[in-house]
Design a protein around this motif. Structure first.
Motif, PDB file in Angstrom:
ATOM      1  N   PRO A  33       0.823  -1.213   0.000  1.00 10.46           N
ATOM      2  CA  PRO A  33       0.000   0.000   0.000  1.00 10.46           C
ATOM      3  C   PRO A  33       0.858   1.264   0.000  1.00 10.46           C
ATOM      4  CG  PRO A  33       0.055  -0.946   2.194  1.00 10.46           C
ATOM      5  CD  PRO A  33       0.769  -1.917   1.302  1.00 10.46           C
ATOM      6  N   SER A  34       0.369   2.304  -0.637  1.00  8.56           N
ATOM      7  CA  SER A  34       1.064   3.585  -0.637  1.00  8.56           C
ATOM      8  C   SER A  34       0.892   4.258   0.721  1.00  8.56           C
ATOM      9  CB  SER A  34       0.508   4.489  -1.736  1.00  8.56           C
ATOM     10  OG  SER A  34      -0.822   4.891  -1.420  1.00  8.56           O
ATOM     11  N   ASP A  35       1.664   5.315   0.953  1.00 13.14           N
ATOM     12  CA  ASP A  35       1.593   6.036   2.220  1.00 13.14           C
ATOM     13  C   ASP A  35       0.482   7.081   2.238  1.00 13.14           C
ATOM     14  OD1 ASP A  35       3.682   4.546   3.104  1.00 13.14           O
ATOM     15  OD2 ASP A  35       5.201   6.114   2.913  1.00 13.14           O
ATOM     16  N   SER A  36      -0.251   7.211   1.149  1.00 12.34           N
ATOM     17  CA  SER A  36      -1.369   8.156   1.130  1.00 12.34           C
ATOM     18  C   SER A  36      -2.512   7.606   1.974  1.00 12.34           C
ATOM     19  CB  SER A  36      -1.834   8.408  -0.305  1.00 12.34           C
ATOM     20  OG  SER A  36      -2.240   7.195  -0.908  1.00 12.34           O
ATOM     21  N   THR A 278      -5.118  -0.941   6.083  1.00 13.11           N
ATOM     22  CA  THR A 278      -4.526  -0.976   4.746  1.00 13.11           C
ATOM     23  C   THR A 278      -5.378  -1.860   3.857  1.00 13.11           C
ATOM     24  OG1 THR A 278      -3.080  -2.810   5.395  1.00 13.11           O
ATOM     25  CG2 THR A 278      -2.150  -0.586   5.475  1.00 13.11           C
ATOM     26  N   SER A 286      -4.795   0.262  -6.813  1.00 13.66           N
ATOM     27  CA  SER A 286      -4.162   1.314  -6.008  1.00 13.66           C
ATOM     28  C   SER A 286      -4.222   0.953  -4.525  1.00 13.66           C
ATOM     29  CB  SER A 286      -4.851   2.660  -6.254  1.00 13.66           C
ATOM     30  OG  SER A 286      -6.251   2.548  -6.052  1.00 13.66           O
ATOM     31  N   THR A 288      -3.544   1.115  -0.672  1.00 19.53           N
ATOM     32  CA  THR A 288      -3.328   2.347   0.081  1.00 19.53           C
ATOM     33  C   THR A 288      -3.691   2.161   1.544  1.00 19.53           C
ATOM     34  OG1 THR A 288      -3.832   4.713   0.108  1.00 19.53           O
ATOM     35  CG2 THR A 288      -5.656   3.227  -0.341  1.00 19.53           C
ATOM     36  N   HIS A 289      -3.411   3.179   2.366  1.00 21.12           N
ATOM     37  CA  HIS A 289      -3.928   3.259   3.727  1.00 21.12           C
ATOM     38  C   HIS A 289      -5.305   3.914   3.656  1.00 21.12           C
ATOM     39  CE1 HIS A 289       0.242   2.456   4.780  1.00 21.12           C
ATOM     40  NE2 HIS A 289      -0.116   2.313   6.049  1.00 21.12           N
TER      41      HIS A 289
END
Length: 401
Positions: A33-36, A278, A286, A288-289
């Protein structure tokens, strides 16, 4: 002299013990997951799942059609009537879903408005002057006692149990793609620290650890750094590596987001009904958080995702989670949701191949010579079901012997 005393206290607080945990493994899995952070807290319905709480026998306090507020008790444990579980949503009881043998699977709440049950907010002075017993009663009454877990079985402790001397809190989780501490703590440091201060009223030793690799740049009351890969930051591994004697085998633990929830309740008098999870896995476009309501509907979480038919949804962790359907809801301990491919594959003449693409921790396959990062995992067994063959490897690779 006051200045010198303050500096000494600051140095004592920042002096942390580093624990190196043996027998750990670095496991890189794809679908990271991305940090967004995506907000999904305006859901139409949520559910509380009594069947997912360990070792309790629920007794309902509500029925279909009842109106509830955030923090309204929904059910209690027949074996411990003070142990109550509360609503994370303000609205109406839409449905009560039963499973086999009348097991209560879900209490579904349809969202309407945002009303809270009245609580008592505490200042730092109030917390400092309160007794351990009064604080304990407040935690039980507000429905937060279920955030505690007791070793060695990670059951919810009885509300009347004698408190052990220690509690263990690990900020990081080595299981693939759990929420990052830097993300769920951002903006919540005040509540986390207030929760830790409350725990210090109850426990003689409050052990709070972060991973040695974690670059947390926050003002937190840490006591330990844990060095190692999976599962070095597991609460049980932390306890095993730090305990001084067998009496600590009955210690308590608490998830860091539950500590935030505890601090928020004590400081504001309101039940914090959101958490950060997450959504990850090779089948997501995508990962993500995401900030969601407790008991969020998986269908609403993934409403905007296009997912192929042959997939498996795993809630609660890639290794220790459970298979769920899209029409189900997040459990109280679910902080990650993975979606993996469930295509059934056959590996032609696989027994002749050296296995450059087959992950191994025991050097059985040639993969061990050049391990790849970001493995794209699926659910295929690449063969038939296999049972334990008593090879004796487990004790050698277990970090707690």
């Amino acid at each position: 002299s006051l200045k010198i005393l303050l500096l000494c206290n600051l140095n004592i607080r920042r002096e942390m013990k580093t624990i190196k945990v043996k027998n750990t493994r670095n496991i890189d899995v794809g679908g990271k997951p991305s940090d967004s952070l995506v907000q999904k807290t305006q859901l139409t319905s949520v559910a509380v799942s009594p069947s997912l709480y360990p070792y309790i026998r629920p007794k309902l306090l509500v029925k279909v059609g009842d109106s509830v507020k955030i923090g309204t008790p929904l059910f209690f444990d027949k074996q411990d009537e003070k142990l109550v579980f509360v609503s994370p949503m303000s609205g109406v009881i839409k449905d009560i879903i039963y499973g086999e043998r009348r097991v209560i699977k879900n209490i579904v709440i349809e969202a309407k408005g945002e009303e809270y049950e009245a609580g008592i907010a505490m200042s730092e002075g109030d917390l400092s002057s309160s007794t351990a017993n009064s604080l304990r009663e407040t935690i039980v009454k507000q429905g937060l006692w279920s955030g505690f877990r007791q070793f060695p079985f990670l059951n919810i402790p009885k509300t009347s149990v004698e408190l052990p001397s220690s509690i263990y809190i690990s900020l990081d989780e080595d299981e693939p793609h759990y929420p990052k501490a830097s993300i769920f703590l951002k903006g919540n440091e005040e509540y986390f620290n207030f929760g830790v201060q409350a725990l210090k009223k109850l426990f003689k030793n409050v052990n709070v650890a972060a991973s040695k690799e974690d670059t947390l740049n926050l003002d937190l009351d840490l006591t330990h750094r844990l060095k190692g890969h999976y599962p070095a930051n597991n609460e049980g591994a932390f306890l095993y590596a730090n305990k001084q004697d067998a009496s600590e085998n009955q210690a308590f633990t608490m998830k860091p987001q539950k500590v935030i929830q505890l601090g928020y309740m004590l400081k504001t008098g309101k039940y914090l009904n959101t958490k950060i999870i997450t959504v990850a896995g090779s089948e997501l476009s995508s990962p993500t958080h995401m900030q969601v309501n407790e008991g969020a509907s998986l269908a609403e979480i993934f409403a905007s995702e296009t997912i192929k038919d042959s997939h498996r949804v795993i809630a609660g962790g890639l290794f220790r989670g459970r298979k769920v359907a899209m029409d189900e809801y997040l459990g109280d301990d679910d902080y990650s949701v993975h979606i993996l491919s469930e295509d059934i594959k056959q590996d032609l003449f696989g027994f002749f191949k050296l296995g450059f693409n087959k992950p191994t921790l025991s050097r059985v396959y040639a993969y061990a010579l050049s391990p790849k990062k970001d493995l794209k995992l699926d659910t295929s067994l690449y063969g038939e079901d296999r049972s334990c063959i008593s090879c004796g490897i487990c004790p050698d690779v277990c970090p707690v012997g």
